[in-house]
Design an enzyme around this catalytic site. Structure first.
Site, PDB file in Angstrom:
ATOM      1  N   ASP A 213     -27.386  17.886 -52.603  1.00 10.36           N
ATOM      2  CA  ASP A 213     -28.742  17.776 -52.874  1.00 10.36           C
ATOM      3  C   ASP A 213     -29.507  19.208 -52.337  1.00 10.36           C
ATOM      4  OD1 ASP A 213     -31.481  17.746 -53.285  1.00 10.36           O
ATOM      5  OD2 ASP A 213     -31.614  15.489 -52.869  1.00 10.36           O
ATOM      6  N   GLU A 239     -27.690  19.628 -57.110  1.00 11.29           N
ATOM      7  CA  GLU A 239     -29.253  18.918 -57.397  1.00 11.29           C
ATOM      8  C   GLU A 239     -30.222  19.752 -56.913  1.00 11.29           C
ATOM      9  OE1 GLU A 239     -29.454  14.799 -56.701  1.00 11.29           O
ATOM     10  OE2 GLU A 239     -31.731  15.154 -55.885  1.00 11.29           O
ATOM     11  N   GLU A 266     -36.764  15.483 -59.570  1.00  8.46           N
ATOM     12  CA  GLU A 266     -37.505  14.724 -58.964  1.00  8.46           C
ATOM     13  C   GLU A 266     -39.084  15.225 -58.675  1.00  8.46           C
ATOM     14  OE1 GLU A 266     -34.748  14.859 -55.621  1.00  8.46           O
ATOM     15  OE2 GLU A 266     -36.381  14.790 -54.234  1.00  8.46           O
ATOM     16  N   ASP A 289     -39.051  10.765 -60.559  1.00  9.97           N
ATOM     17  CA  ASP A 289     -39.155   9.944 -59.790  1.00  9.97           C
ATOM     18  C   ASP A 289     -40.386   9.000 -60.480  1.00  9.97           C
ATOM     19  OD1 ASP A 289     -39.469   9.602 -56.406  1.00  9.97           O
ATOM     20  OD2 ASP A 289     -40.968   8.526 -57.514  1.00  9.97           O
ATOM     21  N   HIS A 316     -34.950   9.151 -59.296  1.00  9.97           N
ATOM     22  CA  HIS A 316     -34.900   9.610 -57.794  1.00  9.97           C
ATOM     23  C   HIS A 316     -35.332   8.485 -57.054  1.00  9.97           C
ATOM     24  CE1 HIS A 316     -37.349  11.318 -54.402  1.00  9.97           C
ATOM     25  NE2 HIS A 316     -36.086  11.886 -54.183  1.00  9.97           N
ATOM     26  N   GLU A 338     -29.970   5.781 -57.344  1.00 11.31           N
ATOM     27  CA  GLU A 338     -30.046   6.363 -55.966  1.00 11.31           C
ATOM     28  C   GLU A 338     -30.500   5.647 -55.054  1.00 11.31           C
ATOM     29  OE1 GLU A 338     -32.511   9.891 -55.269  1.00 11.31           O
ATOM     30  OE2 GLU A 338     -31.267  10.413 -53.751  1.00 11.31           O
TER      31      GLU A 338
HETATM   32 MG    MG Z   1     -32.838  14.891 -54.458  1.00 11.86          MG
END
Ligand code: MG
Length: 388
Positions: A213, A239, A266, A289, A316, A338
């Protein structure tokens, strides 16, 4: 059934007692440097807490004519609470509570004069999730049933964070590292990033997936250079390497790294940027998200667009709250969930202070509660008006 009231609330729940089991060491979040969009400013580079806002959570309670209410949370404190209380609530009270698409469209259009993406889309998320909770409670059914039912009984879960040994012990078979360094750290940072990934591959072996990430910290050149360095370690994906506004940059990374699975989303708000990512085929995995993008309604639209293009969606942070768990189990193209693990190694996940109604991930899998709405059971005494 019409909406009688929309209240914006603050959680004032008595502090939970804390875990029974002592931690073995502090969680990675306490100290780890994470590359981020502000890393270019030395005075705040060391830790994200030096520049992130200290806004608290916002809760939305929507009450129907018969007294049934839905409850949901979103983020970013006073500005979001003000958008809901000052602007959305007065126009939505009196509307049909179950007409969620209509209400979503009203909020989307009402926010045009000051911009829908960002704080307004977070406000839309809070209202939208409370409406879905209300719809479930009015009908006495879990939200996943309102979406057509589960497509799977459990979702494969991955752990996000840098306490990798602990995630292996918890049974996770996929882990996502927060990348510590970026362009300002030069060749030294590139080496350190590679060492982290190499150490992780050594620790997890070949039967566990690793992802990276990058939290909006890079540019195209650095993304390409780092990905090429890390190619031997077989990352499942990288990511959020660019700031979300840079669509052309995402397309450029896609062209320069045709072999690398790419993920982002996200910090993108409303379904529209996702539509553009899909049309340009800029990434493989979309990561909205649910608390920021515009709620469940927006995430469902994104999932349906993505599915028609043969792409995958992974919410997310969707594995560690009922909102994400209900949607993930009901969408055919949401195979993974996640689980951000910010709690300390050694403390069992059942002792962590999740939103009530959350079933913690177990042995690397996520399930969902079967209560009405999102199955969140919180006494109203835990809340107070956001604006007293
Ligand atoms: Mg992330």
């Amino acid at each position: 059934m019409r909406i009688k009231a929309i209240d914006v609330l603050r959680l004032k729940r008595p502090a939970p007692k804390g875990p029974r089991t002592p931690a073995r060491r502090p969680a990675w979040t306490q100290d780890a440097e994470v590359a981020n969009p502000m890393s270019r400013f030395p005075e705040v580079k060391r830790h994200r807490s030096l520049w992130l806002p200290r806004w608290e959570g916002v809760w939305v309670k929507i009450t129907a004519e018969d007294g049934t209410y839905g409850l949901a949370s979103c983020s970013f404190g006073r500005p979001v609470a003000a958008i809901i209380a000052d602007h959305f609530a007065p126009l939505l009270v009196g509307q049909e509570a179950l007409a969620i698409e209509r209400l979503w469209d009203m909020m989307f259009r009402m926010s045009k004069p000051y911009g829908t993406v960002g704080l307004a889309s977070v406000a839309i998320s809070g209202v939208d999730l409370a409406l879905w909770d209300l719809a479930g409670k009015i009908q006495g059914r879990p939200v996943y049933e309102l979406l057509g039912g589960k497509v799977r009984d459990r979702a494969f879960a991955y752990a996000t964070g840098n306490d990798i040994d602990w995630y292996l012990e918890l049974g996770f078979k996929a882990v996502k590292l927060a990348c510590p360094y970026g362009p300002v750290d030069g060749l030294w940072g590139l080496d350190e990033n590679e060492k982290l990934v190499a150490r992780t591959r050594e620790l997890v072996g070949d039967d566990v997936e690793i992802m990276l990430d990058c939290y909006m910290a890079f540019d195209v050149e650095y993304t390409v250079r780092l990905a090429e360095r890390l190619r031997p370690y077989g990352l499942k994906w990288i990511e959020e390497y660019l700031i979300p506004e840079d669509l052309d940059g995402h397309v450029a990374v896609r062209q320069r790294l045709p072999w690398q699975t790419l993920a982002t989303g996200e910090h993108m708000y409303t379904p529209w940027p996702f539509q553009q990512l899909i049309t340009r085929r800029a990434v493989d995995i979309l990561q909205p998200d649910i608390h920021w993008v515009g709620g469940l309604t927006a995430c469902r639209r994104i999932a349906e667009m993505a599915d028609s293009a043969g792409l995958t969606v992974m919410l997310h942070g969707g594995g560690t709250h009922p909102y994400g768990q209900h949607l993930t189990l009901a969408m055919p193209n949401m195979p993974w969930a996640e689980c951000f693990i910010g709690s300390a190694p050694g403390v069992p996940l059942v002792e962590v202070d999740w939103t009530p109604g959350t079933i913690p991930p177990r042995d690397g899998w996520v399930t969902v509660n079967d209560g009405p709405g999102f199955g969140i059971d919180m006494p109203l005494e835990w809340f107070e008006p956001f604006f007293a």
